[in-house]
Design an enzyme around this catalytic site. Structure first.
Site, PDB file in Angstrom:
ATOM      1  N   GLY A   1       0.783  -1.243   0.000  1.00 59.00           N
ATOM      2  CA  GLY A   1       0.000   0.000   0.000  1.00 59.00           C
ATOM      3  C   GLY A   1       0.810   1.284   0.000  1.00 59.00           C
ATOM      4  O   GLY A   1       0.281   2.334   0.386  1.00 59.00           O
TER       5      GLY A   1
ATOM      6  N   ASN B   1       1.685   2.982  -2.569  1.00 57.75           N
ATOM      7  CA  ASN B   1       0.997   3.883  -3.515  1.00 57.75           C
ATOM      8  C   ASN B   1      -0.302   4.413  -2.925  1.00 57.75           C
ATOM      9  O   ASN B   1      -0.658   5.571  -3.130  1.00 57.75           O
ATOM     10  CB  ASN B   1       0.717   3.171  -4.846  1.00 57.75           C
TER      11      ASN B   1
ATOM     12  N   MET C   1      -3.896  -7.110  -7.279  1.00 60.65           N
ATOM     13  CA  MET C   1      -3.417  -8.250  -8.056  1.00 60.65           C
ATOM     14  C   MET C   1      -4.535  -9.157  -8.582  1.00 60.65           C
ATOM     15  O   MET C   1      -4.321 -10.358  -8.766  1.00 60.65           O
ATOM     16  CB  MET C   1      -2.409  -9.056  -7.214  1.00 60.65           C
TER      17      MET C   1
ATOM     18  N   ILE D   1      -7.522  -9.462 -11.739  1.00 58.26           N
ATOM     19  CA  ILE D   1      -7.860  -8.879 -13.039  1.00 58.26           C
ATOM     20  C   ILE D   1      -9.366  -8.638 -13.086  1.00 58.26           C
ATOM     21  O   ILE D   1     -10.158  -9.558 -12.858  1.00 58.26           O
ATOM     22  CB  ILE D   1      -7.414  -9.825 -14.178  1.00 58.26           C
ATOM     23  N   LEU D   2      -9.737  -7.403 -13.353  1.00 54.03           N
ATOM     24  CA  LEU D   2     -11.166  -7.061 -13.367  1.00 54.03           C
ATOM     25  C   LEU D   2     -11.784  -7.469 -14.707  1.00 54.03           C
ATOM     26  O   LEU D   2     -11.163  -7.307 -15.764  1.00 54.03           O
ATOM     27  CB  LEU D   2     -11.337  -5.554 -13.129  1.00 54.03           C
TER      28      LEU D   2
ATOM     29  N   ASN E   1      -4.512   2.282 -13.576  1.00 54.29           N
ATOM     30  CA  ASN E   1      -3.623   1.348 -12.878  1.00 54.29           C
ATOM     31  C   ASN E   1      -2.189   1.841 -12.995  1.00 54.29           C
ATOM     32  O   ASN E   1      -1.843   2.529 -13.944  1.00 54.29           O
ATOM     33  CB  ASN E   1      -3.738  -0.031 -13.539  1.00 54.29           C
TER      34      ASN E   1
ATOM     35  N   HIS F   1       1.715   0.313 -13.161  1.00 52.52           N
ATOM     36  CA  HIS F   1       2.439  -0.942 -13.395  1.00 52.52           C
ATOM     37  C   HIS F   1       3.939  -0.662 -13.404  1.00 52.52           C
ATOM     38  O   HIS F   1       4.377   0.304 -14.021  1.00 52.52           O
ATOM     39  CB  HIS F   1       1.986  -1.555 -14.727  1.00 52.52           C
TER      40      HIS F   1
ATOM     41  N   ASP G   1      -2.842  -5.135 -18.364  1.00 53.32           N
ATOM     42  CA  ASP G   1      -1.793  -4.111 -18.541  1.00 53.32           C
ATOM     43  C   ASP G   1      -1.709  -3.586 -19.974  1.00 53.32           C
ATOM     44  O   ASP G   1      -0.605  -3.367 -20.499  1.00 53.32           O
ATOM     45  CB  ASP G   1      -0.421  -4.673 -18.102  1.00 53.32           C
TER      46      ASP G   1
HETATM   47  C1  GAR Z   1       3.788  -1.379  -7.263  1.00 56.92           C
HETATM   48  O1  GAR Z   1       5.104  -1.474  -7.717  1.00 56.92           O
HETATM   49  C2  GAR Z   1       2.822  -1.426  -8.435  1.00 56.92           C
HETATM   50  O2  GAR Z   1       3.313  -0.789  -9.576  1.00 56.92           O
HETATM   51  C3  GAR Z   1       2.709  -2.915  -8.659  1.00 56.92           C
HETATM   52  O3  GAR Z   1       2.656  -3.461  -7.367  1.00 56.92           O
HETATM   53  C4  GAR Z   1       3.397  -2.624  -6.473  1.00 56.92           C
HETATM   54  C5  GAR Z   1       2.504  -2.298  -5.297  1.00 56.92           C
HETATM   55  O4  GAR Z   1       3.232  -1.635  -4.296  1.00 56.92           O
HETATM   56  N1  GAR Z   1       1.546  -3.220  -9.439  1.00 56.92           N
HETATM   57  C6  GAR Z   1       1.491  -4.260 -10.260  1.00 56.92           C
HETATM   58  O5  GAR Z   1       2.416  -5.047 -10.423  1.00 56.92           O
HETATM   59  C7  GAR Z   1       0.182  -4.415 -10.988  1.00 56.92           C
HETATM   60  N2  GAR Z   1       0.324  -5.238 -12.135  1.00 56.92           N
HETATM   61  P1  GAR Z   1       2.470  -0.883  -3.128  1.00 56.92           P
HETATM   62  O6  GAR Z   1       1.469  -1.895  -2.551  1.00 56.92           O
HETATM   63  O7  GAR Z   1       3.549  -0.543  -2.143  1.00 56.92           O
HETATM   64  O8  GAR Z   1       1.782   0.307  -3.705  1.00 56.92           O
END
Ligand code: GAR
Length: 192
Positions: A20, A22, A95, A97-98, A112, A114, A150
């Site tokens: 979390g 982000n 994680m 897929i909708l 999203n 990525h 993606d």
């Molecule tokens: C982030 O690096 C995000 O870009 C990636 O998961 C991480 C989550 O980190 N997302 C994906 O891989 C989606 N395909 P966080 O929970 O610390 O935000």
């Protein structure tokens, strides 16, 4: 410049599955006076997601949804989002897929982040794959979500140089730092 009187933030949800970072960053961004979003709810498919702690810390409602049955999980989420009058969704390390039928309800309103330079390295283990392929650069991409993994239209993308000594761990950290700048910038780009 936009008038601040009568300025209404877009009621948003953030979907997470893990740490979390982000989410935390988006919450801080949403608190800024000129931010185009307010975060009204946090949705997680994972009851152990560390990021759920930000629900208490920042007093934002959370809902944990079991995805054993994907269709009914999405149905539950849709109900919650309609009730909360949500019209923008940020996926932040979510994680699952909708489905296209879920996405249809929020056309052009789900984005999203990525951790790769899409269209390169869709899916999982992006950092390990970029290192294995001896890439000189990696990075992160904020994109609209469509029914293919993606693959939606890019909103913003940022490059990161890969150093010889980088590991998946160090690269992940470097890219996360960029993600925390890129995600708010992408939201501003499409909503301000
Ligand atoms: C982030 O690096 C995000 O870009 C990636 O998961 C991480 C989550 O980190 N997302 C994906 O891989 C989606 N395909 P966080 O929970 O610390 O935000």
């Amino acid at each position: 410049m936009k008038k601040l009187i009568g300025w209404k933030k877009t009621r948003s949800a953030v979907f997470i599955s893990g740490a979390g970072s982000n989410l935390k960053n988006l919450i801080k961004f949403s608190h800024k006076i000129k931010s185009p979003i307010s975060i009204e709810i946090i949705i997680s498919n994972n009851k152990k997601a560390k990021g759920l702690k930000y629900s208490n810390q920042y007093k934002i409602k959370k809902q944990i949804i079991n995805f054993k049955n994907h269709k009914s999980a999405e149905k539950k989420i849709l109900k919650i989002l309609l009730k909360k009058k949500i019209n923008f969704i940020c996926l932040a390390g979510f994680m699952k897929i909708l489905s296209s039928s879920f996405i249809k309800n929020f056309k052009g309103k789900i984005i999203n982040i990525h951790p790769s330079l899409l269209p390169k390295y869709k899916g999982l283990n992006t950092h390990a794959r970029a290192l294995q392929n001896k890439e000189k650069f990696s990075g992160c991409t904020v994109h609209f979500v469509n029914s293919k993994l993606d693959s939606g239209q890019t909103i913003l993308q940022e490059k990161v140089k890969i150093a010889k000594k980088d590991t998946s761990f160090s690269l992940r950290r470097k890219i996360l730092k960029k993600e925390h700048k890129l995600y708010p910038a992408a939201i501003k780009k499409i909503l301000s």
